[in-house]
Every structure is written in structure tokens, then in C-alpha cells.
Design a protein around this motif. Sequence first.
Motif, PDB file in Angstrom:
ATOM      1  N   GLY A  10       0.760  -1.125  -0.114  1.00 38.71           N
ATOM      2  CA  GLY A  10      -0.249   0.013  -0.213  1.00 38.71           C
ATOM      3  C   GLY A  10       1.369   1.103  -0.501  1.00 38.71           C
ATOM      4  O   GLY A  10       0.678   2.268   0.522  1.00 38.71           O
ATOM      5  N   LYS A  11       2.052   1.109   0.075  1.00 40.41           N
ATOM      6  CA  LYS A  11       3.270   2.695  -0.031  1.00 40.41           C
ATOM      7  C   LYS A  11       3.461   2.542  -0.900  1.00 40.41           C
ATOM      8  O   LYS A  11       4.349   1.652  -1.776  1.00 40.41           O
ATOM      9  CB  LYS A  11       4.148   2.561   1.194  1.00 40.41           C
ATOM     10  N   GLN A  12       3.948   3.915  -1.583  1.00 42.51           N
ATOM     11  CA  GLN A  12       5.259   3.659  -2.983  1.00 42.51           C
ATOM     12  C   GLN A  12       6.470   4.038  -2.908  1.00 42.51           C
ATOM     13  O   GLN A  12       6.438   4.663  -1.862  1.00 42.51           O
ATOM     14  CB  GLN A  12       4.302   5.376  -3.457  1.00 42.51           C
ATOM     15  N   HIS A  13       6.992   3.735  -3.255  1.00 47.80           N
ATOM     16  CA  HIS A  13       8.634   3.290  -3.450  1.00 47.80           C
ATOM     17  C   HIS A  13       8.838   3.480  -4.379  1.00 47.80           C
ATOM     18  O   HIS A  13       8.780   3.666  -5.485  1.00 47.80           O
ATOM     19  CB  HIS A  13       9.109   2.182  -2.764  1.00 47.80           C
ATOM     20  N   ALA A  14      10.454   4.220  -4.271  1.00 51.26           N
ATOM     21  CA  ALA A  14      11.269   4.781  -5.601  1.00 51.26           C
ATOM     22  C   ALA A  14      12.786   4.133  -5.745  1.00 51.26           C
ATOM     23  O   ALA A  14      12.819   4.020  -4.908  1.00 51.26           O
ATOM     24  CB  ALA A  14      11.561   5.884  -5.989  1.00 51.26           C
ATOM     25  N   VAL A  15      12.736   3.295  -6.141  1.00 50.98           N
ATOM     26  CA  VAL A  15      13.406   2.240  -6.544  1.00 50.98           C
ATOM     27  C   VAL A  15      14.585   2.407  -8.148  1.00 50.98           C
ATOM     28  O   VAL A  15      14.272   2.528  -8.711  1.00 50.98           O
ATOM     29  CB  VAL A  15      13.576   1.079  -6.643  1.00 50.98           C
ATOM     30  N   ASP A  16      15.841   2.572  -7.210  1.00 50.83           N
ATOM     31  CA  ASP A  16      17.401   2.800  -8.610  1.00 50.83           C
ATOM     32  C   ASP A  16      17.645   1.574  -8.708  1.00 50.83           C
ATOM     33  O   ASP A  16      18.568   1.756  -7.266  1.00 50.83           O
ATOM     34  CB  ASP A  16      18.020   4.305  -7.983  1.00 50.83           C
ATOM     35  N   MET A  52       1.049 -10.257  -6.289  1.00 53.11           N
ATOM     36  CA  MET A  52       0.611  -9.361  -7.097  1.00 53.11           C
ATOM     37  C   MET A  52      -0.154  -9.379  -7.739  1.00 53.11           C
ATOM     38  O   MET A  52      -0.913 -10.706  -8.251  1.00 53.11           O
ATOM     39  CB  MET A  52       2.505  -9.601  -9.001  1.00 53.11           C
ATOM     40  N   ASP A  53      -0.835  -7.913  -7.207  1.00 50.30           N
ATOM     41  CA  ASP A  53      -1.955  -8.017  -8.007  1.00 50.30           C
ATOM     42  C   ASP A  53      -3.337 -10.035  -7.494  1.00 50.30           C
ATOM     43  O   ASP A  53      -4.034  -9.614  -9.433  1.00 50.30           O
ATOM     44  CB  ASP A  53      -2.520  -8.172  -9.557  1.00 50.30           C
ATOM     45  N   ALA A  71      -0.047  -4.230  -7.618  1.00 54.34           N
ATOM     46  CA  ALA A  71      -0.099  -4.060  -5.996  1.00 54.34           C
ATOM     47  C   ALA A  71       0.663  -5.771  -6.077  1.00 54.34           C
ATOM     48  O   ALA A  71       0.360  -6.320  -5.854  1.00 54.34           O
ATOM     49  CB  ALA A  71      -1.085  -3.690  -5.742  1.00 54.34           C
ATOM     50  N   VAL A  72       2.170  -4.947  -5.148  1.00 49.04           N
ATOM     51  CA  VAL A  72       2.906  -5.981  -4.146  1.00 49.04           C
ATOM     52  C   VAL A  72       2.872  -6.601  -2.987  1.00 49.04           C
ATOM     53  O   VAL A  72       2.854  -5.308  -2.254  1.00 49.04           O
ATOM     54  CB  VAL A  72       4.815  -6.048  -4.179  1.00 49.04           C
TER      55      VAL A  72
END
Length: 159
Positions: A10-16, A52-53, A71-72
Motif C-alpha cells: 500500500g505504499k509507494q517506493h522509488a528504487v534505483d 502481485m495483484d 500492487a505487491v
Amino acid sequence: MTTYRLQVNGKQHAVDTDPDTPLLYVLRNELALNGAKFGCGLGQCGSCTVIMDGKPAMSCLVPVSAVGARAVRTVEGLGDARTPGVLQQAFIDEQAAQCGYCIAGMIMQATALLEKTPAPTDAQIRAHMSPNLCRCGTHMRILRAVRRAADRLAAGGKR
Ligand code: FES
Ligand code: FES
């Protein structure tokens, strides 16, 4: 390196990271979600299972570039030691963990089952859980734990 935006629990993350980095590595190494485990890295043990979904997925086989907007969910999203989810509590009640290494994957696999099939037969539980292996051999206790959780939900228990 590319930046990937992931929705996890439920949380958004940005990953490089690199596009072929397995989702499992991103969860554990970038997001500190260490429930899912590296067992075989080959899709043969299920210790890395996430949802996942709504479907179980072996996260060692999913490159981060393939996740997209799906969604994971990981075991950390189900509850914690103080407020375990119904499956987590059932695994505790049945003492289903020996070393515990397979258990997060087992619980996520079972979560996917109970969300889709709230009143499974024992045969359905056994078939659905078959991709997930337990080296300690606690499969019978694991199956009893899934049965217990299904019965608790059927009796009106909360997820
Ligand atoms: S580590 Fe993913 S299936 Fe074994
Ligand atoms: S409890 Fe040890 S691998 Fe399952």
C-alpha cells in the motif's frame, strides 16, 4: 540504473536499480522487507513468495522492470508480532514453523488461496500449497495452520 516506482503493502517506493534485478532483492535490500527469503533463486521452493495483484508470485523470478503498476504485498503487510493476521496467528497456534525460513512464503501462498477461495477443501489447500517446500518437513502442521485460518475466517474472524 533506472528508477522504478513500486507499490508495496500500500505504499509507494522509488528504487534505483538495474532492470533485471529480481523483485526479491529489491524488497530485501532496498526496502528492508526481509520476510520473503532467498531459497533456490530458481522458482522451485516458494520461500520468496509474495502476492502481485492478488496472485502468488515467486519474487526471485520477477525482474523489477516487470512489476509495473501491479500492487505487491509481502508478509509484513499482514500484521506484526503484536497484531498478527489470521494466518500468522494460525501458524503460531499450530507451531508450524521450525527454522521459519519457508514460513513467510507459505503464509503469502496461503493468503492468496483464502482470498480467492475462502472455504477451501483440504484437497484444495494441499494442491495450492504444493509449490512451496519446507526443508524442515513441517508440511502437515502448515496444512493444519491453513485449515485453522480458513475455519476461523468462516466463523467470522478478521483477516
Ligand atoms: S527462492 Fe524463489 S522459488 Fe526458491
Ligand atoms: S520451517 Fe524450516 S524450512 Fe520450513
